[in-house]
Design a protein around this motif. Structure first.
Motif, PDB file in Angstrom:
ATOM      1  N   ASP A 485      -0.136 -11.056  -2.023  1.00 55.71           N
ATOM      2  CA  ASP A 485       0.978 -10.862  -1.088  1.00 55.71           C
ATOM      3  C   ASP A 485       1.994  -9.855  -1.614  1.00 55.71           C
ATOM      4  N   GLY A 486       2.139  -9.784  -2.928  1.00 58.64           N
ATOM      5  CA  GLY A 486       3.111  -8.873  -3.517  1.00 58.64           C
ATOM      6  C   GLY A 486       2.519  -7.578  -4.009  1.00 58.64           C
ATOM      7  N   TYR A 487       1.228  -7.343  -3.709  1.00 61.16           N
ATOM      8  CA  TYR A 487       0.559  -6.130  -4.185  1.00 61.16           C
ATOM      9  C   TYR A 487       0.057  -5.268  -3.033  1.00 61.16           C
ATOM     10  N   PHE A 488      -0.601  -5.879  -2.065  1.00 64.86           N
ATOM     11  CA  PHE A 488      -1.206  -5.129  -0.974  1.00 64.86           C
ATOM     12  C   PHE A 488      -0.215  -4.948   0.174  1.00 64.86           C
ATOM     13  N   PRO A 489       0.014  -3.697   0.607  1.00 67.00           N
ATOM     14  CA  PRO A 489       1.018  -3.452   1.658  1.00 67.00           C
ATOM     15  C   PRO A 489       0.638  -4.014   3.020  1.00 67.00           C
ATOM     16  N   HIS A 490      -0.652  -4.222   3.290  1.00 66.59           N
ATOM     17  CA  HIS A 490      -1.018  -4.739   4.618  1.00 66.59           C
ATOM     18  C   HIS A 490      -0.614  -6.199   4.792  1.00 66.59           C
ATOM     19  N   ARG A 491      -0.298  -6.872   3.675  1.00 64.55           N
ATOM     20  CA  ARG A 491       0.159  -8.258   3.786  1.00 64.55           C
ATOM     21  C   ARG A 491       1.591  -8.335   4.329  1.00 64.55           C
ATOM     22  N   ASN A 492       2.290  -7.201   4.325  1.00 69.28           N
ATOM     23  CA  ASN A 492       3.659  -7.149   4.857  1.00 69.28           C
ATOM     24  C   ASN A 492       3.810  -5.862   5.675  1.00 69.28           C
ATOM     25  N   ASP A 493       3.009  -5.759   6.736  1.00 69.94           N
ATOM     26  CA  ASP A 493       2.908  -4.497   7.478  1.00 69.94           C
ATOM     27  C   ASP A 493       3.823  -4.421   8.694  1.00 69.94           C
ATOM     28  N   GLY A 494       4.746  -5.371   8.827  1.00 71.36           N
ATOM     29  CA  GLY A 494       5.612  -5.394  10.006  1.00 71.36           C
ATOM     30  C   GLY A 494       6.439  -4.125  10.167  1.00 71.36           C
ATOM     31  N   THR A 495       6.958  -3.595   9.049  1.00 74.11           N
ATOM     32  CA  THR A 495       7.770  -2.380   9.118  1.00 74.11           C
ATOM     33  C   THR A 495       6.936  -1.191   9.566  1.00 74.11           C
ATOM     34  N   PHE A 496       5.715  -1.085   9.048  1.00 74.55           N
ATOM     35  CA  PHE A 496       4.838   0.010   9.457  1.00 74.55           C
ATOM     36  C   PHE A 496       4.548  -0.065  10.949  1.00 74.55           C
ATOM     37  N   LEU A 497       4.181  -1.238  11.429  1.00 72.45           N
ATOM     38  CA  LEU A 497       3.825  -1.387  12.841  1.00 72.45           C
ATOM     39  C   LEU A 497       5.031  -1.165  13.746  1.00 72.45           C
ATOM     40  N   LYS A 498       6.229  -1.393  13.227  1.00 70.90           N
ATOM     41  CA  LYS A 498       7.444  -1.189  14.022  1.00 70.90           C
ATOM     42  C   LYS A 498       7.793   0.289  14.155  1.00 70.90           C
ATOM     43  N   TYR A 499       7.686   1.033  13.047  1.00 67.91           N
ATOM     44  CA  TYR A 499       8.172   2.407  13.031  1.00 67.91           C
ATOM     45  C   TYR A 499       7.083   3.461  13.214  1.00 67.91           C
ATOM     46  N   TYR A 532     -11.065  -7.205   5.575  1.00 68.99           N
ATOM     47  CA  TYR A 532     -10.602  -6.912   4.223  1.00 68.99           C
ATOM     48  C   TYR A 532     -10.065  -8.173   3.547  1.00 68.99           C
ATOM     49  N   ASP A 533      -9.309  -8.988   4.282  1.00 64.70           N
ATOM     50  CA  ASP A 533      -8.796 -10.231   3.700  1.00 64.70           C
ATOM     51  C   ASP A 533      -9.934 -11.177   3.328  1.00 64.70           C
ATOM     52  N   LYS A 534     -11.009 -11.120   4.100  1.00 61.08           N
ATOM     53  CA  LYS A 534     -12.184 -11.933   3.752  1.00 61.08           C
ATOM     54  C   LYS A 534     -12.769 -11.457   2.416  1.00 61.08           C
ATOM     55  N   ASP A 535     -12.808 -10.124   2.225  1.00 57.30           N
ATOM     56  CA  ASP A 535     -13.331  -9.582   0.967  1.00 57.30           C
ATOM     57  C   ASP A 535     -12.383  -9.830  -0.195  1.00 57.30           C
ATOM     58  N   LEU A 536     -11.078  -9.930   0.095  1.00 60.12           N
ATOM     59  CA  LEU A 536     -10.114 -10.164  -0.979  1.00 60.12           C
ATOM     60  C   LEU A 536     -10.266 -11.542  -1.617  1.00 60.12           C
ATOM     61  N   GLY A 582     -19.451  -4.425  -3.113  1.00 60.17           N
ATOM     62  CA  GLY A 582     -19.427  -5.862  -2.879  1.00 60.17           C
ATOM     63  C   GLY A 582     -18.463  -6.289  -1.793  1.00 60.17           C
ATOM     64  N   TYR A 583     -17.654  -5.357  -1.262  1.00 56.01           N
ATOM     65  CA  TYR A 583     -16.771  -5.680  -0.131  1.00 56.01           C
ATOM     66  C   TYR A 583     -17.595  -5.596   1.159  1.00 56.01           C
ATOM     67  N   ASP A 584     -18.483  -6.554   1.331  1.00 58.96           N
ATOM     68  CA  ASP A 584     -19.484  -6.482   2.401  1.00 58.96           C
ATOM     69  C   ASP A 584     -18.859  -6.495   3.789  1.00 58.96           C
ATOM     70  N   ASN A 585     -17.792  -7.275   3.986  1.00 60.12           N
ATOM     71  CA  ASN A 585     -17.178  -7.363   5.313  1.00 60.12           C
ATOM     72  C   ASN A 585     -16.517  -6.039   5.708  1.00 60.12           C
ATOM     73  N   THR A 586     -15.825  -5.422   4.746  1.00 57.48           N
ATOM     74  CA  THR A 586     -15.192  -4.131   5.028  1.00 57.48           C
ATOM     75  C   THR A 586     -16.236  -3.051   5.246  1.00 57.48           C
ATOM     76  N   ILE A 587     -17.270  -3.054   4.422  1.00 57.24           N
ATOM     77  CA  ILE A 587     -18.346  -2.066   4.587  1.00 57.24           C
ATOM     78  C   ILE A 587     -19.028  -2.238   5.936  1.00 57.24           C
ATOM     79  N   ALA A 588     -19.233  -3.483   6.350  1.00 53.14           N
ATOM     80  CA  ALA A 588     -19.834  -3.738   7.668  1.00 53.14           C
ATOM     81  C   ALA A 588     -18.944  -3.190   8.780  1.00 53.14           C
ATOM     82  N   PHE A 589     -17.634  -3.358   8.644  1.00 49.32           N
ATOM     83  CA  PHE A 589     -16.698  -2.799   9.633  1.00 49.32           C
ATOM     84  C   PHE A 589     -16.822  -1.284   9.698  1.00 49.32           C
ATOM     85  N   LEU A 590     -16.902  -0.638   8.539  1.00 49.50           N
ATOM     86  CA  LEU A 590     -17.016   0.817   8.509  1.00 49.50           C
ATOM     87  C   LEU A 590     -18.304   1.285   9.168  1.00 49.50           C
TER      88      LEU A 590
END
Length: 739
Positions: A485-499, A532-536, A582-590
């Motif tokens: 939560d304190g490392y990955f920016p997508h865990r706190n993406d509210g500001t990005f989605l707002k602006y 990505y959260d599944k792979d995390l 090994g990030y199979d879920n993200t790779i599948a999305f790609l």
């Protein structure tokens, strides 16, 4: 009723006499404000109407109004006016004849003091308000004002007048302590800046002598608001509109005024002409000034020896302190006496100054207070933060790319596994002190530890976690949801989605190639986050140490905001998701969205491969205790201390190297030297025109443009950097570099 009327009449008459005497000051002040607010406004309007088109004229006028009436340009002038006004009002105290004249009048001393003090405020404040208001009305008439600017003008005026009053009060205090105008000016400077100067000096000492010192913990006032006893510094730091700085300046103004009045009541007429009016204050003030001066000079010498730790260095610094204590004390005595022959008076002060300066230097050098040994009791800690360089974009609350990782961690990483963190902090502290003592190069993970204490304070230490740290402890911490939560920016993406709602795209990049999603981006982003959260769930210290990043996927967007009734595009930014094997879920999305890029490397077009090795066992020293480095030079530039390079042009060796590398995304946050204790960096040089293209799935026209750009821009010696996969350095590379 008669008494009240009489007091009011006396006040009015006294103020009338003061105005007659200081009318020239009122005229000068008013003229300066007329030039700035009226003349400045008229000049700006004339320039804009002459040089700007109707399309952007209105916005330019709004910006001009903001600069003139809401900016801080007038603050330096107000500071100068405050100092001059206070000294002009009380300069009679430095002339014995004037003192005798005023004391002979049938007016109470307290009445005279308060009248003079108040006149020095309104002589500047009233013209400032009136003329500024006239100029603002002028700009309003031509339509260069809106509601935003109106309130900005009100708040900036209040802030500026508080600054003026605070500096005026501090100068008045200096005027009461000192016995002549020159020393009073010097005293004003000392009273304004002593706190910040000492803070700066002690910060410099700490930076040079403490191995765990972090520095300015947070790069802005958004997390920790900093305060000063200097109203000018509080004014300058009040860029976010924090009320605390204004209140502190009000408190400074009140306290300085009351102290000045109290000292005035104790001041004797015979003190006129003395540098420091009150005899009991002379020695303490001289010692304090000389010690501060000596510490400043010592800091400069400390930077020149670059914090080296040796008996010879300590002996040299002791000599510097003693010599400077003598010189500074003699000079200060001569200045305050206005007599160079008086410099040898009170020579005993030299010993006190030298002793105090040595206590500071030696106490910090030998860490008497245990700064470097500090590990708080877990019972006193509410939560922890752990910060290593990430390379992500972190946004502040206004959507600006100005938030440091340390600030982001300070906001969002709340590690509560106290046992694991206390154990890790203890190990890292011991390792850091061992490296400091031995003088070795940093050999471990440089990490900032944040301790959020139960008393509300946040303490930071820069510690070095050893490479041989128990992986189980690190996995327990790094693999926790609190860490993510304190490392990955997508865990706190509210500001990005707002602006950053405009022109959003999802981009996958690998080895210089890119593929993009441009349609239904919002829905795709939610799918990407879920994958990505599944792979995390696999994310851990062990994965970061040994895993291989195979690309990076980002959500990109442009910032669109409203500022003073004008829409404009600001900087673009992105939220990044580093992808690992090994990030199979993200790779599948790609793959499902047709933006997957094969992660194999081709050796076609490679001219040569250069491998550079850093030897951590070389005779480099730790941190700031740097010895004299000797640099080697090769055809591509300088090699740093402990670095060795070798080049390969053989096709078979190049192929084996390329089979064991990955592109350097800088996201293996917990990587470490290979098993042989070295760091390796791989630089692949391509023939002109052979470097991998920038994009893969754009139009043919864009592809041609990129190829043309690559061929024209990249020189023959341009390279792409890679890292070896953990533990996969070819044996011939290790052998060649060690020979």
């Amino acid at each position: 009723m008669t008494s009240k009327s009489s007091s009011l009449d006396k006040f009015i008459k006294f103020q009338t006499n003061i105005l007659r005497e200081r009318m020239w000051q009122l005229v000068v002040v008013s003229f300066l404000f007329l030039i700035y607010y009226i003349g400045g406004s008229a000049t700006a309007v004339f320039f804009i109407k002459t040089n700007y088109t109707d399309k952007n004229m209105q916005q330019s006028l709004l910006e001009a109004t903001h600069i003139v009436f809401s900016g801080g340009i007038s603050a330096p002038a107000l500071v100068c006016m405050a100092v001059a006004s206070a000294l002009l009002g009380f300069c009679y105290l430095y002339n014995k004849q004037k003192v005798d004249f005023y004391e002979a009048q049938p007016i109470k001393r307290s009445f005279r003091w308060w009248n003079i003090f108040l006149s020095g405020i309104y002589i500047v404040v009233i013209p400032h308000i009136v003329i500024k208001l006239i100029g603002f009305v002028f700009m309003s008439v031509i339509g260069a004002v809106n509601q935003f600017l109106f309130w900005g003008m009100i708040t900036s005026t209040l802030k500026a007048l508080i600054l003026y009053t605070a500096v005026y009060a501090v100068t008045t205090l200096a005027a009461m302590i000192c016995g002549n105008v020159i020393i009073a000016i010097m005293g004003t400077v000392v009273l304004l800046w002593w706190y910040d100067d000492l803070k700066l000096v002690f910060t410099g000492f700490a930076d040079q002598m403490y191995a765990t010192y972090v520095g300015d913990i947070f790069t802005s006032n958004r997390f920790n608001i900093t305060y000063s006893l200097n109203p000018i510094m509080n004014y300058a730091q009040d860029y976010q509109g924090e009320w605390q700085h204004k209140v502190l300046n009000v408190v400074i103004a009140i306290v300085a005024t009351l102290l000045a009045y109290f000292i005035f009541t104790k001041r004797k007429n015979e003190m006129t002409g003395m540098a420091i009016a009150f005899k009991p204050l002379r020695t303490p003030l001289k010692v304090a000034l000389a010690t501060t001066w000596t510490l400043n000079v010592t800091w400069l010498y400390l930077m020149s020896v670059d914090g080296r730790r040796s008996v010879g260095t300590v002996a040299f610094m002791i000599a510097v302190i003693v010599v400077n204590s003598i010189i500074v004390s003699l000079i200060l005595e001569a200045i305050l006496s206005f007599n160079i022959r008086a410099c040898l008076r009170n020579f005993s002060n030299v010993g006190i100054v030298a002793m105090l300066s040595l206590i500071v230097y030696l106490g910090m050098y030998y860490d008497v207070l245990g700064y470097d040994r500090y590990v708080p009791n877990s019972a006193k800690v509410e939560s922890y933060g752990l910060c290593r360089s990430a390379g992500f974009n972190y946004l502040d609350n206004e959507g600006n790319n100005s938030l440091s990782q340390l600030e982001y961690v300070g906001y969002n990483m709340k590690l509560t596994d106290k046992d694991a963190m206390t154990k890790l902090a203890s190990i890292a502290t011991a390792n850091t002190l061992d490296l400091k003592k031995s003088g070795k190069l940093v050999n471990g993970y440089e990490t900032t530890f944040l301790y959020r204490l139960a008393n509300g304070k946040t303490v930071a230490r820069q510690l070095i976690i050893p490479y041989n740290i128990d992986a189980a402890i690190m996995d327990q911490i790094v693999g926790s949801e609190e860490y993510k939560d304190g490392y990955f920016p997508h865990r706190n993406d509210g500001t990005f989605l707002k602006y950053y709602k405009d022109k959003q795209e999802i981009c996958y990049s690998y080895c210089g190639k890119e593929k993009r999603i441009k349609n239904d981006v919002a829905d795709k982003y939610e799918q990407l986050k879920a994958a990505y959260d599944k792979d995390l769930e696999k994310y851990s210290y062990t994965l970061m140490k040994n895993g291989t990043p195979i690309g990076s996927v980002t959500l990109e967007g442009s910032k669109k905001e409203n500022y003073e009734s004008r829409n404009y595009y600001a900087d673009s930014t992105d939220i990044e998701f580093p992808v690992y094997e090994g990030y199979d879920n993200t790779i599948a999305f790609l793959k499902e969205n047709d933006i997957w890029i094969d992660n194999s490397f081709s050796t076609e077009g490679i001219k040569k491969v250069k491998v550079t090795m850093i030897d951590h066992d070389s005779e480099n020293v730790y941190g700031l205790d740097l010895g004299e480095w000797e640099y080697d030079y090769d055809e591509d530039g300088y090699l740093g201390p402990g670095e060795t390079s070798i080049e390969y042009t053989e096709k078979d060796k190049i192929a084996e190297i390329m089979d064991n590398v990955y592109q350097s995304y800088g996201m293996r946050n917990w990587s470490q030297p290979d098993a042989d204790g070295h760091d390796y960096y791989v630089y692949v040089y391509y023939d002109k025109g052979s470097k991998p293209s920038v994009q893969e799935n754009e139009s043919d026209e864009l592809e041609e443009d990129n190829d043309e750009y690559n061929n024209d821009y990249y020189r023959e010696d341009d390279s792409v950097s890679f890292d070896f996969k953990a533990g996969q350095v070819p044996s011939f590379v290790i052998k060649d570099l060690n020979n």
